[in-house]
Design a protein around this motif. Structure first.
Motif, mmCIF file in Angstrom:
data_model
loop_
_atom_site.group_PDB
_atom_site.id
_atom_site.type_symbol
_atom_site.label_atom_id
_atom_site.label_comp_id
_atom_site.label_asym_id
_atom_site.label_seq_id
_atom_site.Cartn_x
_atom_site.Cartn_y
_atom_site.Cartn_z
ATOM 1 N N SER C 115 7.944 0.969 6.690
ATOM 2 C CA SER C 115 7.429 -0.359 7.020
ATOM 3 C C SER C 115 6.597 -0.933 5.869
ATOM 4 O O SER C 115 6.346 -2.128 5.811
ATOM 5 C CB SER C 115 6.580 -0.282 8.280
ATOM 6 N N GLU C 116 6.154 -0.056 4.952
ATOM 7 C CA GLU C 116 5.310 -0.536 3.855
ATOM 8 C C GLU C 116 6.121 -0.885 2.607
ATOM 9 O O GLU C 116 5.559 -1.322 1.608
ATOM 10 C CB GLU C 116 4.274 0.547 3.472
ATOM 11 N N THR C 117 7.425 -0.636 2.620
ATOM 12 C CA THR C 117 8.202 -0.804 1.396
ATOM 13 C C THR C 117 9.288 -1.854 1.559
ATOM 14 O O THR C 117 9.723 -2.154 2.661
ATOM 15 C CB THR C 117 8.878 0.514 0.993
ATOM 16 N N THR C 118 9.705 -2.407 0.441
ATOM 17 C CA THR C 118 10.800 -3.366 0.444
ATOM 18 C C THR C 118 11.716 -3.013 -0.708
ATOM 19 O O THR C 118 11.396 -2.178 -1.536
ATOM 20 C CB THR C 118 10.284 -4.798 0.221
ATOM 21 N N LEU C 119 12.855 -3.666 -0.748
ATOM 22 C CA LEU C 119 13.778 -3.443 -1.856
ATOM 23 C C LEU C 119 13.459 -4.377 -3.026
ATOM 24 O O LEU C 119 14.259 -4.506 -3.930
ATOM 25 C CB LEU C 119 15.221 -3.647 -1.402
ATOM 26 N N ASP C 120 12.311 -5.025 -3.014
ATOM 27 C CA ASP C 120 11.960 -5.928 -4.117
ATOM 28 C C ASP C 120 11.717 -5.124 -5.390
ATOM 29 O O ASP C 120 10.785 -4.328 -5.457
ATOM 30 C CB ASP C 120 10.704 -6.717 -3.746
ATOM 31 N N PRO C 121 12.547 -5.328 -6.409
ATOM 32 C CA PRO C 121 12.396 -4.546 -7.640
ATOM 33 C C PRO C 121 11.001 -4.625 -8.233
ATOM 34 O O PRO C 121 10.495 -3.666 -8.791
ATOM 35 C CB PRO C 121 13.411 -5.185 -8.590
ATOM 36 N N ARG C 122 10.377 -5.790 -8.106
ATOM 37 C CA ARG C 122 9.054 -5.970 -8.704
ATOM 38 C C ARG C 122 7.986 -5.143 -8.006
ATOM 39 O O ARG C 122 6.903 -4.928 -8.530
ATOM 40 C CB ARG C 122 8.676 -7.452 -8.702
ATOM 41 N N ALA C 123 8.298 -4.658 -6.791
ATOM 42 C CA ALA C 123 7.291 -3.910 -6.030
ATOM 43 C C ALA C 123 7.332 -2.413 -6.317
ATOM 44 O O ALA C 123 6.347 -1.718 -6.105
ATOM 45 C CB ALA C 123 7.510 -4.147 -4.537
ATOM 46 N N VAL C 124 8.472 -1.897 -6.800
ATOM 47 C CA VAL C 124 8.621 -0.444 -6.894
ATOM 48 C C VAL C 124 7.544 0.180 -7.766
ATOM 49 O O VAL C 124 6.902 1.163 -7.379
ATOM 50 C CB VAL C 124 10.021 -0.068 -7.437
ATOM 51 N N ALA C 125 7.311 -0.399 -8.934
ATOM 52 C CA ALA C 125 6.354 0.200 -9.858
ATOM 53 C C ALA C 125 4.919 -0.027 -9.410
ATOM 54 O O ALA C 125 3.998 0.580 -9.941
ATOM 55 C CB ALA C 125 6.570 -0.355 -11.267
ATOM 56 N N GLU C 126 4.736 -0.913 -8.430
ATOM 57 C CA GLU C 126 3.371 -1.228 -7.982
ATOM 58 C C GLU C 126 3.037 -0.611 -6.638
ATOM 59 O O GLU C 126 1.933 -0.800 -6.119
ATOM 60 C CB GLU C 126 3.196 -2.751 -7.913
ATOM 61 N N THR C 127 3.988 0.105 -6.047
ATOM 62 C CA THR C 127 3.773 0.686 -4.727
ATOM 63 C C THR C 127 3.266 2.117 -4.888
ATOM 64 O O THR C 127 3.899 2.921 -5.565
ATOM 65 C CB THR C 127 5.102 0.702 -3.937
ATOM 66 N N TRP C 128 2.136 2.413 -4.292
ATOM 67 C CA TRP C 128 1.640 3.783 -4.329
ATOM 68 C C TRP C 128 0.935 4.112 -3.031
ATOM 69 O O TRP C 128 0.140 3.303 -2.596
ATOM 70 C CB TRP C 128 0.683 4.016 -5.508
ATOM 71 N N PRO C 129 1.199 5.232 -2.369
ATOM 72 C CA PRO C 129 2.208 6.227 -2.734
ATOM 73 C C PRO C 129 3.601 5.618 -2.772
ATOM 74 O O PRO C 129 3.824 4.573 -2.161
ATOM 75 C CB PRO C 129 2.094 7.267 -1.615
ATOM 76 N N PRO C 130 4.520 6.277 -3.481
ATOM 77 C CA PRO C 130 5.856 5.709 -3.659
ATOM 78 C C PRO C 130 6.566 5.609 -2.321
ATOM 79 O O PRO C 130 6.395 6.462 -1.457
ATOM 80 C CB PRO C 130 6.540 6.711 -4.572
ATOM 81 N N GLY C 131 7.351 4.581 -2.157
ATOM 82 C CA GLY C 131 8.051 4.371 -0.892
ATOM 83 C C GLY C 131 9.533 4.534 -1.074
ATOM 84 O O GLY C 131 10.088 4.110 -2.085
ATOM 85 N N ALA C 132 10.176 5.137 -0.100
ATOM 86 C CA ALA C 132 11.626 5.264 -0.170
ATOM 87 C C ALA C 132 12.242 3.938 0.232
ATOM 88 O O ALA C 132 12.765 3.776 1.321
ATOM 89 C CB ALA C 132 12.094 6.395 0.730
ATOM 90 N N ALA C 133 12.131 2.978 -0.686
ATOM 91 C CA ALA C 133 12.628 1.641 -0.388
ATOM 92 C C ALA C 133 14.100 1.713 -0.026
ATOM 93 O O ALA C 133 14.571 1.077 0.902
ATOM 94 C CB ALA C 133 12.412 0.731 -1.582
ATOM 95 N N SER C 134 14.841 2.505 -0.752
ATOM 96 C CA SER C 134 16.218 2.791 -0.360
ATOM 97 C C SER C 134 16.263 4.230 0.135
ATOM 98 O O SER C 134 15.397 5.031 -0.199
ATOM 99 C CB SER C 134 17.164 2.635 -1.547
ATOM 100 N N SER C 135 17.274 4.554 0.903
ATOM 101 C CA SER C 135 17.416 5.938 1.359
ATOM 102 C C SER C 135 18.397 6.696 0.487
ATOM 103 O O SER C 135 18.733 7.834 0.769
ATOM 104 C CB SER C 135 17.908 5.958 2.808
ATOM 105 N N THR C 136 18.900 6.054 -0.545
ATOM 106 C CA THR C 136 19.948 6.686 -1.338
ATOM 107 C C THR C 136 19.581 6.836 -2.802
ATOM 108 O O THR C 136 20.318 7.450 -3.561
ATOM 109 C CB THR C 136 21.251 5.848 -1.252
ATOM 110 N N PHE C 137 18.458 6.302 -3.245
ATOM 111 C CA PHE C 137 18.145 6.343 -4.673
ATOM 112 C C PHE C 137 16.652 6.627 -4.861
ATOM 113 O O PHE C 137 15.886 5.783 -5.325
ATOM 114 C CB PHE C 137 18.551 5.024 -5.335
ATOM 115 N N HIS C 138 16.250 7.849 -4.482
ATOM 116 C CA HIS C 138 14.852 8.220 -4.643
ATOM 117 C C HIS C 138 14.496 8.445 -6.101
ATOM 118 O O HIS C 138 13.320 8.434 -6.454
ATOM 119 C CB HIS C 138 14.544 9.453 -3.792
ATOM 120 N N GLY C 139 15.492 8.654 -6.962
ATOM 121 C CA GLY C 139 15.215 8.747 -8.395
ATOM 122 C C GLY C 139 14.454 7.528 -8.873
ATOM 123 O O GLY C 139 13.463 7.632 -9.603
ATOM 124 N N ARG C 140 14.911 6.380 -8.438
ATOM 125 C CA ARG C 140 14.273 5.119 -8.816
ATOM 126 C C ARG C 140 12.999 4.845 -8.006
ATOM 127 O O ARG C 140 11.998 4.410 -8.563
ATOM 128 C CB ARG C 140 15.288 3.984 -8.583
#
Lengths: 274, 274, 274
Positions: C115-140
């Protein structure tokens, strides 16, 4: 800057980068690690064409069918550049190009004896002269530390290093030359690139007046064009590639297949096609 | 930072990096050089998905079936990013994504005439405006110097450079859209990734309420799962990929084969499977 | 420095580099992205052999057949290095090697809820703790931000981060050991490298006294040589590879084919060949 070239595929190049990174913060740029296995000729061609575009750098080149024999490790100075690799001729064609008509200087690398080396990864970057810790991976154990040493020392200062001694009787190698007459040129295919373009050793100047006309390539009429897209998709053509050589190509297709040529195939071009 | 994308395979990308390194110390990051040959659509898809994860950068993109024709070289400003590449549409889908709803601005790059350029490698990085020294490798001769120029100038200052002029009639390109109803969506396969996952253009939201249930995919019952490992090894499934689109997959296998689909294959999903 | 290893091929690794570049200027070095798909064993072998050559670094490793399940994301401290990747055993063999006999410490990474994460690319590097925005690409979405966080924090300071908690019951993995007697060793093929060299788990010491002589490999007489070029082109041989293990090889050919072995094939070597 240190550039890296090899026929290693993956993941061996990473071990060379690891050793370099232990010894220097310099930028590393891959030229390719997909050169055809143990193919000195193709590697020499590509390096001759690509390395001159780099700013002054140390170029680490490991295509080394003789690894583990007593062939020397070399450092070659060519203008503001240096090349580091095995004594099998692969360094010479790019070195002559980098020297731009100036002289090239060849040094052999003294190597530590077996008794002084171990397979301890932590020792590789700290061992000097470099030791052939393994007999099968001198890229990691000898050439990477040597290239980094040359880089840190500076290309002008190679002779300051005791482990580098001038060498005369090194292996030379020259790419085959085409015979170019006024209206007929005879050469061969040097390499096939990933697109399937068949790159000859015939200089582009030979067809400089023929753009837009038809010439005879191995007996078949062929259009000479400035680029691929001047023909329809799937059509064969002759062009001058980015390396300045005549190239047998197909627009959005494979020239090697359309012209039925492979590396070392003979190519004869006659301008006076009728 | 300059990112590099092309369909060049190896070793041509190294010549682009060499030219960039002559002009700038900036970081270079490869996106991929294995995009399918001359495939504007697939390249545009991947760049649209991946480039938005980068910090502000200049993105060099060379998938260029029209090299050597009179198609323009473009600089596209999209938010804090710029894209540099040929005028064939490939830059537009990622540009729109990078602009995030803002406007994109397109500039054409003035090029030196043939008479002003040579194939001398040492001249490429020093020639401005960039010259098509070769007619077959504008990645090295035109796009790499242009991208570096944009980087050094700064994305905000593109109009300060006389060689960049605003362009209106550029080639546009839009990836095909799916038709999405309440219980039926019809789309197509956009690309197959290296794992064999078949990525559709159907938005993941369409199946947002269906996780854990079975839907109809092209007439076959298929489980909708949050990830691959929710099915047994070898089982087919439908999931939402990391790009947010519906994806046809097999746990530890190839979805394209299991679903018998290829790029551009039609895909119809019905939620009301019984 | 952050190193990157995966089975992603291309272009997915670029998305991980993009996220890292948003968070840090550190140097990124690819180990390989061509590890065999979902193959924990082969990846663990190569990382155990290659990572110890690196200077202290954070090693991002994503070979992750369980992506999207509840397997943890791990941070493993091993000496001055850290490894970041999935809890499936792949990190342990290289971690033990990097620790050099010292202890290794394993931490689990707390992850943001959906509920805390989105697929917004701009959010990935700013989200902490990291969120599994996708369920298929935890590498990213998970591993790249975690590796960068560890890098920025410093390997010594992992416990300063609340999102990292010590974990005991992690998945362990050990590469199979050979049985080595005085004159007979029995092991198996661990991996085949890109050259076709078949790398066994039999330590090179077993043949240390046998260089230049003939031994029995799976019933066939085979020369033991210091390197490939000590046999004629096309001849089979046994050597000690750069990893210190016995390797079945062919000079300028493929050992796996000549010895008819594949990964996991049994290998028996008898020194007392007559």
């Amino acid at each position: 800057m240190i550039t890296l070239s090899s026929d290693f595929g993956s993941p061996y190049p990473a071990a060379m980068k690891a050793v370099i990174a232990c010894m220097s913060d310099t930028r590393m740029v891959d030229v390719s690690h997909d050169f055809p296995r143990q193919d000195v000729r193709t590697t020499a061609f590509w390096l001759r064409e690509i390395l001159p575009y780099f700013p002054p750098a140390v170029h680490l080149v490991v295509v080394d069918p003789g690894v583990g024999t007593d062939r020397d490790a070399l450092v070659v100075r060519a203008g503001e550049h240096a090349l580091v690799g095995p004594d099998n001729g692969v360094l010479l064609p790019p070195a002559r190009e980098l020297a731009g008509g100036g002289t090239i200087e060849v040094f052999a690398v003294e190597q530590a004896t077996d008794s002084e080396t171990t397979l301890d990864p932590r020792a590789v970057a700290e061992t000097w002269p470099p030791g052939a810790a393994s007999s099968t991976f001198h890229g990691r154990d000898v050439f990477a530390p040597t290239a980094t040493r040359v880089h840190e020392l500076g290309v002008r200062n190679i002779e300051d290093e005791d482990a580098f001694t001038r060498k005369r009787g090194y292996e030379d190698f020259t790419l085959p030359q085409a015979e170019v007459g006024e209206s007929v040129a005879t050469g061969e295919i040097l390499v096939i690139d990933d697109f399937g373009n068949a790159i000859t050793n015939i200089p582009g100047e030979f067809v400089a007046q023929a753009f837009g006309s038809t010439v005879d390539v191995n007996g078949e009429p062929t259009s000479v064009e400035r680029s691929y897209a001047h023909r329809s998709v799937g059509d064969r053509l002759l062009t001058v590639g980015s390396h300045g050589n005549v190239e047998l190509a197909v627009n959005q297709g494979r020239g090697d297949e359309a012209f039925a040529v492979d590396v070392e195939s003979a190519v004869t071009i006659r301008l006076d096609f009728e």
